[in-house]
Design a protein around this motif. Structure first.
Motif, PDB file in Angstrom:
ATOM      1  N   TRP A  67       0.773  -1.177   0.047  1.00  0.00           N
ATOM      2  CA  TRP A  67       0.091  -0.033  -0.048  1.00  0.00           C
ATOM      3  C   TRP A  67       0.944   1.297  -0.216  1.00  0.00           C
ATOM      4  O   TRP A  67       1.948   1.190   0.399  1.00  0.00           O
ATOM      5  N   THR A  68       0.409   2.448  -0.629  1.00  0.00           N
ATOM      6  CA  THR A  68       1.143   3.747  -0.559  1.00  0.00           C
ATOM      7  C   THR A  68       0.291   4.713  -0.051  1.00  0.00           C
ATOM      8  O   THR A  68      -0.833   4.659  -0.343  1.00  0.00           O
ATOM      9  N   PHE A  69       0.943   5.336   0.905  1.00  0.00           N
ATOM     10  CA  PHE A  69       0.300   6.632   1.543  1.00  0.00           C
ATOM     11  C   PHE A  69       0.998   7.858   1.070  1.00  0.00           C
ATOM     12  O   PHE A  69       2.226   7.872   1.484  1.00  0.00           O
ATOM     13  N   VAL A  70      -0.042   8.721   0.689  1.00  0.00           N
ATOM     14  CA  VAL A  70       0.782   9.899   0.222  1.00  0.00           C
ATOM     15  C   VAL A  70       0.016  11.043   1.021  1.00  0.00           C
ATOM     16  O   VAL A  70      -1.160  11.200   1.456  1.00  0.00           O
ATOM     17  N   CYS A  71       0.765  11.834   1.921  1.00  0.00           N
ATOM     18  CA  CYS A  71       0.608  12.775   2.648  1.00  0.00           C
ATOM     19  C   CYS A  71       0.880  14.321   2.239  1.00  0.00           C
ATOM     20  O   CYS A  71       2.155  14.407   1.790  1.00  0.00           O
ATOM     21  N   LEU A  72       0.140  15.412   2.475  1.00  0.00           N
ATOM     22  CA  LEU A  72       0.379  16.629   1.919  1.00  0.00           C
ATOM     23  C   LEU A  72      -0.303  17.382   2.960  1.00  0.00           C
ATOM     24  O   LEU A  72      -1.469  17.093   3.395  1.00  0.00           O
ATOM     25  N   HIS A  73      -0.095  18.674   2.592  1.00  0.00           N
ATOM     26  CA  HIS A  73      -0.832  19.820   3.328  1.00  0.00           C
ATOM     27  C   HIS A  73      -2.311  20.130   2.738  1.00  0.00           C
ATOM     28  O   HIS A  73      -3.314  20.245   3.320  1.00  0.00           O
TER      29      HIS A  73
END
Length: 108
Positions: A67-73
Protein backbone atom coordinates in the motif's frame (compact mmCIF):
# COMPACT_ATOMS: atom_id res chain seq x y z
CA UNK A 1 11.75 33.17 0.68
CA UNK A 2 10.13 31.03 3.36
CA UNK A 3 10.85 27.86 1.38
CA UNK A 4 14.58 28.60 1.67
CA UNK A 5 14.27 29.18 5.43
CA UNK A 6 12.43 25.85 5.77
CA UNK A 7 15.25 24.05 3.92
CA UNK A 8 17.91 25.74 6.04
CA UNK A 9 16.18 24.91 9.34
CA UNK A 10 14.46 21.59 8.66
CA UNK A 11 15.93 20.10 5.50
CA UNK A 12 13.93 18.16 2.94
CA UNK A 13 10.45 19.36 2.00
CA UNK A 14 9.43 15.97 0.60
CA UNK A 15 10.61 12.46 1.39
CA UNK A 16 9.54 8.84 1.76
CA UNK A 17 9.95 5.85 4.03
CA UNK A 18 8.82 2.25 4.12
CA UNK A 19 7.27 0.50 7.09
CA UNK A 20 5.90 -3.05 7.26
CA UNK A 21 5.66 -3.34 3.50
CA UNK A 22 3.96 0.03 3.00
CA UNK A 23 5.38 3.09 1.28
CA UNK A 24 4.80 6.48 2.90
CA UNK A 25 5.45 9.55 0.75
CA UNK A 26 5.31 13.06 2.17
CA UNK A 27 4.88 15.75 -0.51
CA UNK A 28 5.21 19.53 -0.35
CA UNK A 29 1.94 21.01 -1.60
CA UNK A 30 3.46 24.52 -1.68
CA UNK A 31 5.73 23.59 -4.56
CA UNK A 32 3.65 24.84 -7.49
CA UNK A 33 5.84 27.66 -8.68
CA UNK A 34 9.00 29.65 -8.31
CA UNK A 35 9.76 29.78 -4.54
CA UNK A 36 11.16 33.30 -5.01
CA UNK A 37 7.78 34.52 -6.30
CA UNK A 38 5.55 33.17 -3.55
CA UNK A 39 1.81 33.36 -4.19
CA UNK A 40 0.69 32.21 -0.74
CA UNK A 41 2.22 32.20 2.72
CA UNK A 42 4.86 29.64 1.67
CA UNK A 43 4.47 29.28 -2.09
CA UNK A 44 1.93 28.52 -4.78
CA UNK A 45 -0.17 25.41 -4.14
CA UNK A 46 0.94 22.57 -6.38
CA UNK A 47 3.47 19.79 -6.89
CA UNK A 48 6.51 20.96 -8.88
CA UNK A 49 8.29 19.06 -11.65
CA UNK A 50 11.32 18.04 -9.56
CA UNK A 51 9.04 16.70 -6.85
CA UNK A 52 6.93 14.76 -9.39
CA UNK A 53 10.14 13.19 -10.73
CA UNK A 54 11.08 12.27 -7.17
CA UNK A 55 7.68 10.63 -6.72
CA UNK A 56 7.98 8.73 -10.01
CA UNK A 57 11.46 7.47 -9.05
CA UNK A 58 10.29 6.52 -5.54
CA UNK A 59 7.28 4.59 -6.85
CA UNK A 60 9.43 2.80 -9.44
CA UNK A 61 11.95 1.84 -6.74
CA UNK A 62 9.19 0.43 -4.51
CA UNK A 63 6.92 -1.65 -6.78
CA UNK A 64 6.44 -4.33 -4.12
CA UNK A 65 4.74 -2.00 -1.61
CA UNK A 66 1.44 -3.49 -0.52
CA UNK A 67 0.00 0.00 0.00
CA UNK A 68 1.16 3.54 -0.69
CA UNK A 69 0.23 6.44 1.58
CA UNK A 70 0.69 9.99 0.26
CA UNK A 71 0.59 12.82 2.81
CA UNK A 72 0.47 16.53 2.03
CA UNK A 73 -0.90 19.75 3.46
CA UNK A 74 -3.27 21.12 0.81
CA UNK A 75 -5.85 19.19 -1.25
CA UNK A 76 -4.10 20.03 -4.51
CA UNK A 77 -6.83 18.15 -6.45
CA UNK A 78 -9.36 20.84 -5.40
CA UNK A 79 -7.55 23.53 -7.42
CA UNK A 80 -8.80 24.71 -10.81
CA UNK A 81 -6.18 23.33 -13.20
CA UNK A 82 -4.86 19.91 -12.20
CA UNK A 83 -2.45 19.71 -15.12
CA UNK A 84 -0.97 23.12 -14.30
CA UNK A 85 -0.53 22.44 -10.58
CA UNK A 86 0.98 18.97 -11.13
CA UNK A 87 -1.73 16.92 -9.47
CA UNK A 88 -2.90 15.24 -12.68
CA UNK A 89 0.57 13.72 -13.11
CA UNK A 90 0.58 12.60 -9.46
CA UNK A 91 -2.74 10.82 -10.03
CA UNK A 92 -1.36 9.19 -13.17
CA UNK A 93 1.72 7.99 -11.28
CA UNK A 94 -0.48 6.42 -8.58
CA UNK A 95 -2.93 4.82 -11.03
CA UNK A 96 -3.21 1.05 -10.68
CA UNK A 97 -1.41 1.09 -7.35
CA UNK A 98 -3.24 0.58 -4.03
CA UNK A 99 -2.98 3.96 -2.32
CA UNK A 100 -4.53 6.47 0.05
CA UNK A 101 -3.94 10.23 0.00
CA UNK A 102 -4.20 12.31 3.18
CA UNK A 103 -4.18 16.07 3.32
CA UNK A 104 -4.49 18.81 5.89
CA UNK A 105 -7.12 21.46 5.35
CA UNK A 106 -8.48 24.23 3.19
CA UNK A 107 -8.42 27.87 4.25
CA UNK A 108 -11.64 29.61 3.30
Amino acid sequence: AKALVWKERLGRRYYHLTYKGCLFVVLDSNDGGDPKAEAGPYGKVGIGAAQRKYLADTLAANPQSRWTFVCLHHPVWAQRDLSENGWLEVEQLLAGRPHTVFCGHVHI
